[in-house]
Design an enzyme around this catalytic site. Structure first.
Site, PDB file in Angstrom:
ATOM      1  N   GLY A 173      43.534 -39.233 -32.279  1.00 49.38           N
ATOM      2  CA  GLY A 173      44.137 -38.146 -31.494  1.00 49.38           C
ATOM      3  C   GLY A 173      45.389 -38.500 -30.735  1.00 49.38           C
ATOM      4  CE1 TYR A 233      46.046 -26.823 -37.332  1.00 48.02           C
ATOM      5  CE2 TYR A 233      47.865 -28.085 -38.227  1.00 48.02           C
ATOM      6  CZ  TYR A 233      46.537 -27.729 -38.239  1.00 48.02           C
ATOM      7  OH  TYR A 233      45.706 -28.289 -39.168  1.00 48.02           O
ATOM      8  CE1 TYR A 272      45.270 -34.962 -40.517  1.00 45.66           C
ATOM      9  CE2 TYR A 272      46.783 -35.454 -38.727  1.00 45.66           C
ATOM     10  CZ  TYR A 272      45.556 -35.595 -39.322  1.00 45.66           C
ATOM     11  OH  TYR A 272      44.594 -36.383 -38.728  1.00 45.66           O
ATOM     12  N   PRO A 293      42.789 -43.799 -35.401  1.00 41.11           N
ATOM     13  CG  PRO A 293      44.425 -45.419 -35.062  1.00 41.11           C
ATOM     14  CD  PRO A 293      42.945 -45.237 -35.177  1.00 41.11           C
ATOM     15  NE  ARG A 339      50.450 -30.950 -38.200  1.00 41.22           N
ATOM     16  CZ  ARG A 339      51.068 -30.889 -37.047  1.00 41.22           C
ATOM     17  NH1 ARG A 339      52.395 -30.869 -36.994  1.00 41.22           N
ATOM     18  NH2 ARG A 339      50.394 -30.852 -35.925  1.00 41.22           N
ATOM     19  CB  CYS A 382      55.775 -14.351 -51.162  1.00 38.62           C
ATOM     20  SG  CYS A 382      56.946 -14.469 -52.500  1.00 38.62           S
TER      21      CYS A 382
HETATM   22  N1  LLP Z   1      38.670 -39.100 -36.366  1.00 35.31           N
HETATM   23  C1  LLP Z   1      38.112 -37.902 -36.615  1.00 35.31           C
HETATM   24  C2  LLP Z   1      36.673 -37.789 -36.639  1.00 35.31           C
HETATM   25  C3  LLP Z   1      38.916 -36.784 -36.843  1.00 35.31           C
HETATM   26  O1  LLP Z   1      38.347 -35.610 -37.063  1.00 35.31           O
HETATM   27  C4  LLP Z   1      40.315 -36.934 -36.834  1.00 35.31           C
HETATM   28  C5  LLP Z   1      41.177 -35.776 -37.085  1.00 35.31           C
HETATM   29  C6  LLP Z   1      40.862 -38.202 -36.601  1.00 35.31           C
HETATM   30  C7  LLP Z   1      40.000 -39.269 -36.355  1.00 35.31           C
HETATM   31  C8  LLP Z   1      42.337 -38.492 -36.610  1.00 35.31           C
HETATM   32  O2  LLP Z   1      43.034 -37.745 -35.685  1.00 35.31           O
HETATM   33  P1  LLP Z   1      44.581 -38.079 -35.417  1.00 35.31           P
HETATM   34  O3  LLP Z   1      44.657 -39.487 -34.883  1.00 35.31           O
HETATM   35  O4  LLP Z   1      45.281 -37.962 -36.711  1.00 35.31           O
HETATM   36  O5  LLP Z   1      45.018 -37.060 -34.445  1.00 35.31           O
HETATM   37  N2  LLP Z   1      45.542 -31.040 -39.624  1.00 35.31           N
HETATM   38  C9  LLP Z   1      45.739 -31.178 -38.196  1.00 35.31           C
HETATM   39  C10 LLP Z   1      45.004 -32.341 -37.641  1.00 35.31           C
HETATM   40  C11 LLP Z   1      43.518 -32.259 -37.882  1.00 35.31           C
HETATM   41  C12 LLP Z   1      42.845 -33.485 -37.402  1.00 35.31           C
HETATM   42  C13 LLP Z   1      41.407 -33.459 -37.721  1.00 35.31           C
HETATM   43  N3  LLP Z   1      40.716 -34.632 -37.362  1.00 35.31           N
HETATM   44  C14 LLP Z   1      47.230 -31.279 -37.907  1.00 35.31           C
HETATM   45  O6  LLP Z   1      48.024 -31.234 -38.837  1.00 35.31           O
HETATM   46  O7  LLP Z   1      47.618 -31.358 -36.751  1.00 35.31           O
END
Ligand code: LLP
Length: 430
Positions: free
Chosen positions: A243, A329, A385, A286, A325, A356
């Site tokens: 996150g 979002y 993503y 991450p 995205r 479209c």
């Molecule tokens: N661990 C788990 C259990 C997760 O569900 C996620 C992301 C991560 C780690 C990694 O999160 P990150 O470090 O990438 O923030 N498609 C969306 C993001 C969805 C993330 C879902 N889970 C976007 O494009 O913002």
């Protein structure tokens, strides 16, 4: 410098983006290997080497071509997968199975069998159904599997609601109600086929503050204490998810990894000391933080439509098919005209895609130099993503991915062809 401007042209990891666009065509995803490596180095320096008994696994949903598995393996990280497809990709890349963990809120029987069969490192159990199913699968395979419980910590995060995952009302994780979580812990500890390792949470994505991680951590610590007191059982793992936010535009002020990790580690150490518990291994997941800023997308500018006193639409040859995205979002991006990187910004335009859909806008209201049809537009920080959520809407082909490093480039994903798109389609015999 990973991104630099030479003679007014944008370079990425030593490669001219204009030459890349010319050589491979557009749209094109470009990924910098040096940027990925420097992110992994920061993970080692500010987390893995700084604190003992820690682990980092890359959340592969952000971007997972086979080549990425190889880079992540070389960098010494583990891999988090969330589907049979991601697991298959990792296996095909010969990623060490013991370093793979499996997340997801609805793993199928086949996916669980596949994971147990391969002897995957950890399964992050999301719910009680899965717990029962997995125990049966392990029994059938006569294999013991290490599990963590993903809990729903009941915390809010400061991000888009679609990428908030830790609130009580969430499809992810086991609710913390005593009548649900306690029997689950009891079953996991007593199971012959499961090795109960501990607790996992993931609070949300693209976070610029550590509040929700720290709040969620308290719930895991309380559960760790409960298992110790009730069963004299010491958990071995706490996984705090991913996150960690990155920079998309000037508005984003991303924090260092230490900003997230230091308070978490201090709090865990302190809690364990106070309660006389051996500190479990701490794991992070991450995704975006590793790959987001390592990617950019190159487009060719096509039609330019000026609607007097309203706005100017600048259309590019991709759109929500390669970057969904903004539509999903309201995500914001920054862009550079790669062949006019030093020209003054003279106008405000909206960059849109060719699909479209009115919502197929990549960047709304961006200040940009005089733009002309044929210019190459580089949209920045699209590594996470983008490719992984690409799609064939309007039967647009999915762009290829080129890996760049120190002025060298190589294709790691070929551009889809029209033929690829219809390969699985069948005309019925009528
Ligand atoms: N661990 C788990 C259990 C997760 O569900 C996620 C992301 C991560 C780690 C990694 O999160 P990150 O470090 O990438 O923030 N498609 C969306 C993001 C969805 C993330 C879902 N889970 C976007 O494009 O913002």
């Amino acid at each position: 410098m990973i991104k630099e401007i030479k003679d007014g042209i944008l370079y990425f990891d030593g490669c001219s983006t204009l030459k890349l666009a010319d050589k491979y065509g557009t749209p094109l995803y470009v990924v910098s290997e040096n940027e990925i490596s420097s992110r992994c180095k920061e993970i080692r320096e500010s987390f893995l080497d700084k604190y003992e008994n820690t682990k980092a696994v890359y959340a592969s949903k952000a971007f997972l071509p086979l080549a990425m598995c190889k880079i992540i393996e070389r960098e010494g990280l583990g891999l988090d997968v969330v589907s049979g497809g991601e697991l298959y990709t990792a296996i095909k890349a010969e990623f060490p199975v013991e370093k793979i963990e499996f997340n997801g809120n609805n793993k199928s029987l086949d996916e669980l069998k596949m994971a147990v069969d391969y002897g995957i490192g950890r399964i992050i159990v999301d719910n009680i159904n899965e717990l029962d199913l997995l125990e049966q699968v392990c029994q059938e395979h006569n294999k013991k599997t290490r599990i963590l419980f993903r809990i729903t910590p009941g915390v809010k995060s400061n991000t888009h609601k679609y990428i908030t995952t830790g609130t009580k009302d969430s499809k992810f994780g086991i609710p913390l109600n005593e009548e649900i979580i306690y029997p689950a812990v009891d079953k996991a500890i007593k199971s012959e086929y499961l090795e109960f390792a501990g607790f996992h949470f993931h609070v949300g994505s693209q976070l610029h503050d550590n509040k929700s991680h720290l709040a969620a951590l308290e719930t895991s610590l309380a559960l760790m204490k409960y298992t110790k007191q009730k069963y004299n059982y010491s958990i071995t793992d706490i996984n705090i998810g991913g996150g960690y936010g990155i920079k998309y535009t000037q508005k984003d002020k991303p924090k260092s990894l230490s900003y997230f990790m230091d308070p978490v580690m201090n709090r865990i150490e302190e809690f364990c000391k106070e309660n006389d518990i051996k500190r479990p291994q701490v794991i992070i997941e991450p995704g975006r933080w590793i790959i987001g800023e390592a990617g950019m997308t190159l487009y060719t500018v096509g039609s330019i439509k000026e609607i007097p006193s309203i706005r100017t639409y600048v259309s590019v040859d991709g759109g929500m098919t390669d970057n969904i995205r903004p539509a999903l979002y309201q995500a914001e991006y920054d862009a550079v005209i790669a062949n006019k990187a030093l020209k003054p910004k003279t106008q405000n335009v909206t960059i849109c895609g060719k699909c479209c859909e009115t919502g197929d806008v990549i960047i709304r209201d961006i200040d940009i130099p005089d733009v002309e049809s044929g210019d190459i537009l580089a949209v920045l920080s699209t590594g996470a993503y983008g490719y992984s959520m690409s799609n064939n809407y309007n039967k647009n082909v999915i762009p290829g991915v080129v890996l760049v490093k120190d002025g060298k480039d190589q294709v790691i994903v070929k551009r889809q062809t029209y033929e690829d798109m219809i390969r699985n389609e069948v005309i019925p015999e009528i």
